[in-house]
Design an enzyme around this catalytic site. Structure first.
Site, PDB file in Angstrom:
ATOM      1  CB  SER A 125       4.932  -0.445  -0.974  1.00 24.04           C
ATOM      2  OG  SER A 125       5.220   0.885  -0.616  1.00 24.04           O
ATOM      3  CE1 TYR A 150       1.805   0.931   1.901  1.00 26.06           C
ATOM      4  CE2 TYR A 150       0.029  -0.583   1.353  1.00 26.06           C
ATOM      5  CZ  TYR A 150       1.123   0.185   0.977  1.00 26.06           C
ATOM      6  OH  TYR A 150       1.528   0.201  -0.337  1.00 26.06           O
ATOM      7  CE  LYS A 154       0.971  -3.642  -0.461  1.00 28.82           C
ATOM      8  NZ  LYS A 154       0.327  -4.369  -1.586  1.00 28.82           N
TER       9      LYS A 154
HETATM   10  C1  WQD Z   1       4.495  12.021  -0.915  1.00 26.25           C
HETATM   11  C2  WQD Z   1       5.111  13.299  -0.356  1.00 26.25           C
HETATM   12  C3  WQD Z   1       4.331  13.820   1.854  1.00 26.25           C
HETATM   13  C4  WQD Z   1       0.172  14.614   0.614  1.00 26.25           C
HETATM   14  C5  WQD Z   1       2.792   6.346   0.378  1.00 26.25           C
HETATM   15  C6  WQD Z   1       2.979   4.890   0.753  1.00 26.25           C
HETATM   16  C7  WQD Z   1       3.491   4.129  -0.446  1.00 26.25           C
HETATM   17  C8  WQD Z   1       2.517   4.285  -1.563  1.00 26.25           C
HETATM   18  C9  WQD Z   1       2.436   5.770  -1.932  1.00 26.25           C
HETATM   19  C10 WQD Z   1       0.524   3.020  -1.888  1.00 26.25           C
HETATM   20  C11 WQD Z   1       5.499  13.185   1.112  1.00 26.25           C
HETATM   21  C12 WQD Z   1       3.892  14.891   0.872  1.00 26.25           C
HETATM   22  C13 WQD Z   1       1.522  14.285   0.607  1.00 26.25           C
HETATM   23  C14 WQD Z   1      -0.218  15.939   0.942  1.00 26.25           C
HETATM   24  C15 WQD Z   1       2.083  16.529   1.242  1.00 26.25           C
HETATM   25  N1  WQD Z   1       1.270   3.794  -1.144  1.00 26.25           N
HETATM   26  N2  WQD Z   1       2.450  15.231   0.913  1.00 26.25           N
HETATM   27  N3  WQD Z   1       0.755  16.849   1.244  1.00 26.25           N
HETATM   28  O1  WQD Z   1       3.860   8.823   1.794  1.00 26.25           O
HETATM   29  O2  WQD Z   1       5.681   8.793  -0.009  1.00 26.25           O
HETATM   30  O3  WQD Z   1       4.039   6.912   0.096  1.00 26.25           O
HETATM   31  O4  WQD Z   1       1.961   6.463  -0.764  1.00 26.25           O
HETATM   32  O5  WQD Z   1       0.644   2.742  -3.034  1.00 26.25           O
HETATM   33  O6  WQD Z   1       3.602   2.770  -0.096  1.00 26.25           O
HETATM   34  O7  WQD Z   1       3.953   4.811   1.775  1.00 26.25           O
HETATM   35  O8  WQD Z   1       3.289   9.149  -0.652  1.00 26.25           O
HETATM   36  O9  WQD Z   1       1.910  10.795  -1.858  1.00 26.25           O
HETATM   37  O10 WQD Z   1       1.410  10.353   0.597  1.00 26.25           O
HETATM   38  O11 WQD Z   1       3.455  11.612  -0.018  1.00 26.25           O
HETATM   39  O12 WQD Z   1       2.952  17.374   1.518  1.00 26.25           O
HETATM   40  O13 WQD Z   1      -1.441  16.305   0.969  1.00 26.25           O
HETATM   41  O14 WQD Z   1       4.145  14.344  -0.414  1.00 26.25           O
HETATM   42  O15 WQD Z   1       4.740  14.409   3.093  1.00 26.25           O
HETATM   43  O16 WQD Z   1       6.668  13.951   1.314  1.00 26.25           O
HETATM   44  P1  WQD Z   1       4.278   8.488   0.404  1.00 26.25           P
HETATM   45  P2  WQD Z   1       2.414  10.482  -0.486  1.00 26.25           P
END
Ligand code: WQD
Length: 339
Positions: A125, A150, A154
Site C-alpha cells: 500500500s 497497518y 505492510k
Molecule cells: C480518502 C480521503 C480522507 C472517509 C487508506 C489506507 C490505504 C488503503 C485505502 C487499504 C482522505 C477522506 C474518508 C470519510 C473523508 N487501505 N475521507 N470521509 O486514508 O487515503 O487510505 O485506505 O486498502 O492503505 O491508508 O483512504 O478512503 O480512508 O480516505 O473525508 O468518511 O477521503 O480524509 O482524504 P486513505 P480513505
C-alpha cells in the site's frame, strides 16, 4: 499458463484479480478465511467467468493446510492478498495486525519454500510512504515512515521479501503498492462490501447516495489543497487487477525483488469525488466538513512510470468509469453480498 494461488482471493481486490487471471488464461485457486469476504463471491465469480474456481476456506497461518494446498496443486506463483487493512482498527489492535499481516506472510513464505514455490506477488500500500512531502511518489521515495500498525505491517513484509530475495536467488519477489482502490466489475456482480461503517471514502459516499447514510463527514477542509480537502490517487479495481496479471507474468523468471506503484498519477480531492459520484448517480450527496481525521495526510498520488516501463501496465479507467461502476455495484447491491 500459470497456476496461481490467491490468498484472500474472495476479497474486494482478490476477486477482481481472480477474474483477470482467468481471462488471461491462467489457473487459479483461492484460499480465504472469509474474515472479510462473503462466500457468495464464489457464485458471482462463476456467473462472470463460467468457471468453478477451487476454493479452500482457511487461514494462511494454518501451516498444515497451507502445506497440503501447496503440495496438492503445484503452483507456479502465489498472489498474497490475505490480510487486515483497516487503519483505525490497527491502531486499536496492533497485535492482531502484526499476527495476521506479518506472521501470516512469514508462514506463507516458509511453506512456499518447503513446497518449492518461489514467486510471490504481495499486496502492499502507498501508506508505507507515510506523510511524504514529495509528490508524485516514485518507488524510490522514502518508505517506512508510516505512523499506524497497518502501514507498518505492510512495510515489514516488504522488508522480509527484500531480505529473503537477497539471501536466496531462487525467489522472485514483487511488491505492489496500491494507491486508493475504487470501483467494481462492470457486471455489477462483485464490488467493495465493507463490514459495518465504511472506513474508505467512496463506499461511504455511495451509501449516502443510496440512502443508507444521512451525510458524508468530510475529514478536514483546511488542507493545503485547491479546495481544502484531502487529495488521493483513486485507481479502478480492474486496473489494479490487470497490474497483478502483468506483474506475475513479467517476473515469472529471473528472481530478484521488485516494487511497483499501482496508481493513475492523478489526484482528486474529497469534494471532487463527491461531485463525480453525484454526476454518475444523478443523486445529491449531503456532506459536512468536520475536523481532520488523525493520521490523515493532505496529498498522495503516484508516479507509475516504472510499472509502465517494466510491466507494460498503465491505468486505463478514468474518474467517470470509476464512478459509474461504483454506483452500479452499490445501487444493485445495497446490502453488499447479503442477498
Ligand atoms: C480518502 C480521503 C480522507 C472517509 C487508506 C489506507 C490505504 C488503503 C485505502 C487499504 C482522505 C477522506 C474518508 C470519510 C473523508 N487501505 N475521507 N470521509 O486514508 O487515503 O487510505 O485506505 O486498502 O492503505 O491508508 O483512504 O478512503 O480512508 O480516505 O473525508 O468518511 O477521503 O480524509 O482524504 P486513505 P480513505
Amino acid at each position: 499458463m500459470l497456476k496461481i494461488l490467491t490468498t484472500g482471493g474472495m476479497g474486494y481486490i482478490g476477486s477482481h484479480t481472480v477474474i483477470a487471471l482467468l481471462e488471461s488464461g491462467h489457473e487459479v485457486v483461492i484460499l480465504d478465511n472469509l474474515s472479510n469476504a462473503n462466500i457468495e463471491v464464489l457464485a458471482r465469480l462463476k456467473k462472470i467467468t463460467g468457471r468453478d474456481v477451487p476454493f479452500i476456506e482457511g487461514d494462511v497461518r494454518n501451516r498444515e493446510l497451507l502445506a497440503q494446498t501447496l503440495a496438492r496443486y503445484g503452483f507456479d506463483a502465489v498472489i498474497h492478498f490475505a490480510g487486515l487493512k483497516a487503519v483505525g482498527e490497527s491502531v486499536a489492535e496492533p497485535m492482531k495486525y502484526y499476527d495476521n499481516n506479518v506472521n501470516g506472510s512469514l508462514i506463507l513464505m516458509q511453506e512456499m519454500a518447503k513446497a518449492g514455490v518461489f514467486q510471490l506477488v504481495f499486496s502492499s500500500s502507498a501508506t508505507v510512504y507515510g506523510d511524504s512531502k514529495v509528490v508524485p511518489l516514485t518507488e524510490s521515495a522514502e518508505a517506512g515512515k508510516t505512523t499506524n500498525p497497518y502501514g507498518a505491517s505492510k512495510y515489514m513484509v516488504e522488508c522480509m521479501m527484500r531480505d529473503i530475495a537477497q539471501a536466496d536467488e531462487r525467489w522472485s519477489m514483487v511488491v505492489l503498492r496500491y494507491f486508493n482502490p475504487v470501483g467494481a466489475h462492470e457486471s455489477g456482480l462483485i464490488g467493495e462490501a465493507p463490514n459495518g461503517t465504511p472506513n474508505n471514502l467512496l463506499p461511504y459516499i455511495c451509501q449516502v447516495a443510496v440512502g443508507k447514510r444521512e451525510f458524508l463527514s468530510v475529514f478536514g477542509g483546511d488542507y493545503p489543497t485547491p479546495d481544502g480537502t484531502g487529495v488521493r490517487d483513486y485507481i479502478h479495481v480492474t486496473d489494479l487487477a490487470d497490474g497483478h496479471v502483468k506483474a506475475v507474468q513479467t517476473h515469472q523468471h529471473g528472481g530478484g525483488f521488485h516494487i511497483y506503484n499501482l496508481g493513475t498519477g492523478i489526484g482528486y480531492s474529497v469534494l471532487e469525488m463527491v461531485k463525480a459520484l453525484e454526476q454518475a448517480a444523478q443523486v445529491k450527496v449531503g456532506y459536512q466538513i468536520v475536523p481532520r481525521r488523525p493520521g490523515d495526510i493532505a496529498v498522495c498520488y503516484a508516479d507509475a512510470t516504472l510499472a509502465k516501463q517494466i510491466l507494460g501496465w498503465q491505468a486505463q479507467c478514468g474518474l467517470e468509469k470509476m464512478m459509474q461502476d461504483s454506483w452500479r455495484w452499490q445501487s444493485q447491491n445495497p446490502n453488499g453480498y447479503d442477498v
